[in-house]
Design a protein around this motif. Structure first.
Motif, PDB file in Angstrom:
ATOM      1  N   LEU A  91       0.846  -1.207   0.000  1.00  0.00           N
ATOM      2  CA  LEU A  91       0.000   0.000   0.000  1.00  0.00           C
ATOM      3  C   LEU A  91       0.881   1.257   0.000  1.00  0.00           C
ATOM      4  CD1 LEU A  91      -2.861   1.311   0.453  1.00  0.00           C
ATOM      5  CD2 LEU A  91      -2.368   1.188   2.894  1.00  0.00           C
ATOM      6  N   HIS A  98       5.358  -2.108  -5.990  1.00  0.00           N
ATOM      7  CA  HIS A  98       3.970  -2.310  -5.607  1.00  0.00           C
ATOM      8  C   HIS A  98       3.330  -3.461  -6.384  1.00  0.00           C
ATOM      9  CE1 HIS A  98      -0.203  -1.343  -6.942  1.00  0.00           C
ATOM     10  NE2 HIS A  98      -0.418  -1.320  -5.656  1.00  0.00           N
ATOM     11  N   ARG A 102       1.158  -6.864  -5.591  1.00  0.00           N
ATOM     12  CA  ARG A 102      -0.292  -6.812  -5.865  1.00  0.00           C
ATOM     13  C   ARG A 102      -0.686  -7.872  -6.900  1.00  0.00           C
ATOM     14  NH1 ARG A 102      -4.892  -2.506  -5.746  1.00  0.00           N
ATOM     15  NH2 ARG A 102      -6.226  -3.314  -7.352  1.00  0.00           N
ATOM     16  N   PHE A 109      -8.902 -12.097  -5.754  1.00  0.00           N
ATOM     17  CA  PHE A 109      -9.950 -11.202  -5.241  1.00  0.00           C
ATOM     18  C   PHE A 109     -10.877 -10.721  -6.349  1.00  0.00           C
ATOM     19  CE2 PHE A 109      -6.859 -11.137  -1.861  1.00  0.00           C
ATOM     20  CZ  PHE A 109      -7.639 -11.090  -0.721  1.00  0.00           C
ATOM     21  N   ALA A 235      -6.471  -4.190   6.328  1.00  0.00           N
ATOM     22  CA  ALA A 235      -7.420  -3.538   5.411  1.00  0.00           C
ATOM     23  C   ALA A 235      -8.754  -4.280   5.408  1.00  0.00           C
ATOM     24  CB  ALA A 235      -6.849  -3.494   4.001  1.00  0.00           C
ATOM     25  N   THR A 239     -12.134  -1.784   7.875  1.00  0.00           N
ATOM     26  CA  THR A 239     -12.879  -0.959   6.924  1.00  0.00           C
ATOM     27  C   THR A 239     -14.326  -1.430   6.798  1.00  0.00           C
ATOM     28  OG1 THR A 239     -11.888  -2.418   5.309  1.00  0.00           O
ATOM     29  CG2 THR A 239     -10.972  -0.193   5.455  1.00  0.00           C
ATOM     30  N   ARG A 287      -0.069  11.703  -0.670  1.00  0.00           N
ATOM     31  CA  ARG A 287       0.843  11.399  -1.756  1.00  0.00           C
ATOM     32  C   ARG A 287       1.955  12.451  -1.735  1.00  0.00           C
ATOM     33  NH1 ARG A 287      -2.170   7.420  -1.723  1.00  0.00           N
ATOM     34  NH2 ARG A 287      -3.208   6.501  -3.534  1.00  0.00           N
ATOM     35  N   TYR A 310     -10.712  12.136   0.580  1.00  0.00           N
ATOM     36  CA  TYR A 310     -11.657  11.332  -0.201  1.00  0.00           C
ATOM     37  C   TYR A 310     -13.102  11.649   0.201  1.00  0.00           C
ATOM     38  CZ  TYR A 310      -7.735   8.196  -1.536  1.00  0.00           C
ATOM     39  OH  TYR A 310      -6.568   7.667  -2.020  1.00  0.00           O
ATOM     40  N   ALA A 337     -14.610   6.057  -2.803  1.00  0.00           N
ATOM     41  CA  ALA A 337     -14.454   5.470  -1.471  1.00  0.00           C
ATOM     42  C   ALA A 337     -13.537   4.246  -1.460  1.00  0.00           C
ATOM     43  CB  ALA A 337     -15.824   5.113  -0.889  1.00  0.00           C
ATOM     44  N   ILE A 342      -3.619   2.900  -9.248  1.00  0.00           N
ATOM     45  CA  ILE A 342      -2.951   1.611  -8.994  1.00  0.00           C
ATOM     46  C   ILE A 342      -3.210   1.053  -7.593  1.00  0.00           C
ATOM     47  CG2 ILE A 342      -1.113   2.033 -10.710  1.00  0.00           C
ATOM     48  CD1 ILE A 342       0.810   2.377  -8.246  1.00  0.00           C
ATOM     49  N   HIS A 343      -3.555   1.919  -6.652  1.00  0.00           N
ATOM     50  CA  HIS A 343      -3.806   1.420  -5.290  1.00  0.00           C
ATOM     51  C   HIS A 343      -5.289   1.200  -5.012  1.00  0.00           C
ATOM     52  CE1 HIS A 343       0.295   1.755  -3.821  1.00  0.00           C
ATOM     53  NE2 HIS A 343       0.391   2.871  -4.527  1.00  0.00           N
ATOM     54  N   CYS A 345      -8.705  -0.133  -4.116  1.00  0.00           N
ATOM     55  CA  CYS A 345      -8.888  -1.232  -3.167  1.00  0.00           C
ATOM     56  C   CYS A 345      -8.899  -2.623  -3.819  1.00  0.00           C
ATOM     57  CB  CYS A 345     -10.185  -1.026  -2.394  1.00  0.00           C
ATOM     58  SG  CYS A 345     -10.444  -2.288  -1.148  1.00  0.00           S
TER      59      CYS A 345
HETATM   60  C1  HEM Z   1     -15.742  -1.114   2.796  1.00  0.00           C
HETATM   61  C2  HEM Z   1     -14.549  -1.547   3.012  1.00  0.00           C
HETATM   62  C3  HEM Z   1     -13.292  -0.991   2.396  1.00  0.00           C
HETATM   63  C4  HEM Z   1     -12.944   0.298   2.122  1.00  0.00           C
HETATM   64  C5  HEM Z   1     -13.764   1.559   2.362  1.00  0.00           C
HETATM   65  C6  HEM Z   1     -11.611   0.267   1.541  1.00  0.00           C
HETATM   66  C7  HEM Z   1     -10.938   1.386   1.071  1.00  0.00           C
HETATM   67  C8  HEM Z   1      -9.709   1.349   0.441  1.00  0.00           C
HETATM   68  C9  HEM Z   1      -9.056   2.493  -0.164  1.00  0.00           C
HETATM   69  C10 HEM Z   1      -9.616   3.906  -0.206  1.00  0.00           C
HETATM   70  C11 HEM Z   1      -7.869   2.083  -0.673  1.00  0.00           C
HETATM   71  C12 HEM Z   1      -6.876   2.932  -1.471  1.00  0.00           C
HETATM   72  C13 HEM Z   1      -5.820   3.571  -0.596  1.00  0.00           C
HETATM   73  C14 HEM Z   1      -4.987   4.611  -1.328  1.00  0.00           C
HETATM   74  O1  HEM Z   1      -5.521   5.324  -2.172  1.00  0.00           O
HETATM   75  O2  HEM Z   1      -3.783   4.743  -1.017  1.00  0.00           O
HETATM   76  C15 HEM Z   1      -7.759   0.662  -0.370  1.00  0.00           C
HETATM   77  C16 HEM Z   1      -6.692  -0.125  -0.688  1.00  0.00           C
HETATM   78  C17 HEM Z   1      -6.593  -1.454  -0.322  1.00  0.00           C
HETATM   79  N1  HEM Z   1      -7.574  -2.251   0.245  1.00  0.00           N
HETATM   80 FE1  HEM Z   1      -9.425  -1.669   0.761  1.00  0.00          FE
HETATM   81  N2  HEM Z   1     -11.188  -1.026   1.513  1.00  0.00           N
HETATM   82  C18 HEM Z   1     -12.169  -1.825   2.018  1.00  0.00           C
HETATM   83  C19 HEM Z   1     -12.153  -3.195   2.157  1.00  0.00           C
HETATM   84  C20 HEM Z   1     -11.071  -3.987   1.904  1.00  0.00           C
HETATM   85  C21 HEM Z   1     -11.019  -5.401   2.130  1.00  0.00           C
HETATM   86  C22 HEM Z   1     -12.168  -6.274   2.635  1.00  0.00           C
HETATM   87  C23 HEM Z   1      -9.774  -5.801   1.821  1.00  0.00           C
HETATM   88  C24 HEM Z   1      -9.297  -7.220   1.904  1.00  0.00           C
HETATM   89  C25 HEM Z   1      -8.620  -7.856   1.128  1.00  0.00           C
HETATM   90  C26 HEM Z   1      -9.021  -4.634   1.354  1.00  0.00           C
HETATM   91  C27 HEM Z   1      -7.732  -4.618   0.916  1.00  0.00           C
HETATM   92  C28 HEM Z   1      -7.077  -3.514   0.411  1.00  0.00           C
HETATM   93  C29 HEM Z   1      -5.699  -3.548  -0.043  1.00  0.00           C
HETATM   94  C30 HEM Z   1      -4.780  -4.753  -0.034  1.00  0.00           C
HETATM   95  C31 HEM Z   1      -5.390  -2.263  -0.508  1.00  0.00           C
HETATM   96  C32 HEM Z   1      -4.072  -1.761  -1.080  1.00  0.00           C
HETATM   97  C33 HEM Z   1      -4.092  -1.855  -2.568  1.00  0.00           C
HETATM   98  C34 HEM Z   1      -2.821  -1.364  -3.213  1.00  0.00           C
HETATM   99  O3  HEM Z   1      -2.034  -0.639  -2.593  1.00  0.00           O
HETATM  100  O4  HEM Z   1      -2.622  -1.736  -4.377  1.00  0.00           O
HETATM  101  N3  HEM Z   1      -9.850  -3.553   1.435  1.00  0.00           N
HETATM  102  N4  HEM Z   1      -8.903   0.241   0.288  1.00  0.00           N
END
Ligand code: HEM
Length: 399
Positions: A91, A98, A102, A109, A235, A239, A287, A310, A337, A342-343, A345
């Motif tokens: 992340l 990254h 990923r 997923f 994560a 969340t 960032r 956000y 949300a 690239i990041h 969720c």
């Molecule tokens: C409603 C629930 C969730 C919300 C609101 C949420 C929100 C987010 C957001 C906003 C980011 C982007 C962060 C950025 O811009 O730097 C993110 C990344 C990520 N989320 Fe979620 N998330 C949720 C649920 C989950 C779940 C259930 C998982 C389980 C696998 C997860 C795994 C990840 C991972 C691994 C990243 C990093 C992705 C990357 O860096 O490529 N999230 N999430």
């Protein structure tokens, strides 16, 4: 005149638990980007408008690398050198590092894979509703429902024994809840790392049928797997749990929306997206500009930190009609949300499956569900928390 936000808000406005802090809404009203002087003197920026937040997220000239996040939005860290993200914690990395982490996860997923989990999510949800009903007619929705459902699902998916949650759930709460001091935070992080190191070693010795074991065959080291597991677990836990609890609170406070959703199950998918937009629990990320970048008529100098709001982006009236209204029939999608770029969720399809199952199941099981305390007494997480939500949600119903 350039607008400046002088300090980051520490709380929501009284009586508005679902709205972004008023200072941030006001900042957006002045324009999509404001100056933000960080407590350590760094002259940074705060982006509050939808289009600009989205364009920063899509722009590789803005970095997510942890070692560049030297300027904390609310704390003067002096000359403290922030170390790079530990192996696997993608992340806080840029490509290509990254995507090395990923990529092997993306296929695990997908929409299709997550839909296959629906039945299991239904089962876990029903078990928790049964237990709630039996112990009722009142409950803390956070502990009885919102926390355990996503926790069990992510643990099963990763192959983390749910019985071990005592070793990491409190610790993860500590580093995402925004309420403990540095020392306790570091101790919580170290304890989680220790737990995950042992877990990865155990998987090596006895692989099982889960995402972590699947990754053992790759060229990823144990240390890298540990970092990836930490990101997924933290994560995946907090969340969705906060969305379920805060989402229920928001529906209870908007009875006509709640009634519409109860009456028409075809509204569920749209209602979930609308709750995601309206609540935006993952509210703020940062960032760093890697080079000089023109943004919204300003020059963001190389090395400058940009805070991305956000939650105000998702309430931008230039993007969403009537943005401060919860409308489960809303047609203008495209919220941020889950982030963008690239990041974006990785777990979004999992989160969607969980919410699409859990919200209607709860509402159908308890047609008279209501708050057990006045809304003003519901304990909210502080703004310092990475993920916004409620600490507890006392509810009751007619038995
Ligand atoms: C409603 C629930 C969730 C919300 C609101 C949420 C929100 C987010 C957001 C906003 C980011 C982007 C962060 C950025 O811009 O730097 C993110 C990344 C990520 N989320 Fe979620 N998330 C949720 C649920 C989950 C779940 C259930 C998982 C389980 C696998 C997860 C795994 C990840 C991972 C691994 C990243 C990093 C992705 C990357 O860096 O490529 N999230 N999430």
């Amino acid at each position: 005149m350039e607008h400046t936000v002088t300090t980051m808000p520490t709380a929501r406005q009284s009586g508005c638990p679902f709205d972004p802090p008023k200072e941030l809404i006001e900042a957006r009203e002045h324009g999509p980007i404001s100056r933000y002087p960080f407590p350590d003197g760094h002259q940074g920026w705060l982006v509050t408008g939808y289009d600009l937040v989205r364009s920063v997220l899509a722009d590789p000239r803005f970095s997510s690398r942890k070692e560049f996040m030297r300027h904390h939005p609310t704390i003067d860290m002096g000359d403290f050198e922030v170390p790079p993200a530990p192996p696997g914690e993608f992340l806080l990395m840029d490509d290509p590092e990254h995507s090395r982490y990923r990529k092997p996860l993306v296929g695990k997923f997908t929409v299709r894979r997550m839909r296959l989990l629906t039945e299991r999510v239904e089962q876990v949800t029903a078990e928790h509703l049964d237990a709630m009903e039996k112990a009722g007619p009142s409950a803390d929705l956070v502990t009885a429902f919102a926390k355990p459902i996503p926790a069990i699902v992510i643990c099963e998916l990763l192959g983390v024994p749910y019985e071990d949650r005592g070793s990491f759930q409190d610790n993860i709460d500590k580093f995402l809840g925004g309420e403990v001091g540095d020392e306790e935070l570091i101790a919580a992080y170290t304890a989680t790392q220790q737990y995950l190191a042992e877990l990865v070693a155990a998987k090596r010795a006895h692989p099982t049928d889960d995402v972590l074991s699947d990754l053992l065959d790759s060229d990823l080291t144990d240390e890298e797997l540990q970092g990836m597991a930490l990101i997924l677990l933290s994560a995946g836990f907090d969340t969705t749990a906060n969305m379920l609890a805060l989402g229920t609170f928001a529906l209870l406070q908007n009875p006509e929306q709640l009634a519409a959703l109860r009456a028409d199950p075809t509204l569920t998918d749209g209602a979930v997206e609308e709750l995601m937009r309206y609540l935006t629990v993952a509210k703020m990320f940062m960032r760093t500009a890697l080079e000089d970048v023109e943004l919204g008529g300003r020059t963001i100098k190389a090395g400058t930190t940009v805070i991305l709001s956000y939650n105000t982006a998702n309430r931008d009236p230039e993007r969403f009609t009537d943005p401060h209204t919860l409308n489960v029939r809303r047609q203008d999608g495209g919220h941020l949300a889950f982030g963008h770029g690239i990041h974006q969720c990785l777990g979004q399809q999992l989160a969607r499956v969980e919410m699409r199952v859990a919200f209607p199941a709860l509402l159908n099981r308890f047609p008279t569900l209501r708050l057990a305390v006045p809304a003003e007494e519901v304990a909210l997480r502080p703004e310092a928390a990475d993920i916004y939500g409620v600490k507890s949600l006392p509810v009751t119903w007619d038995a």
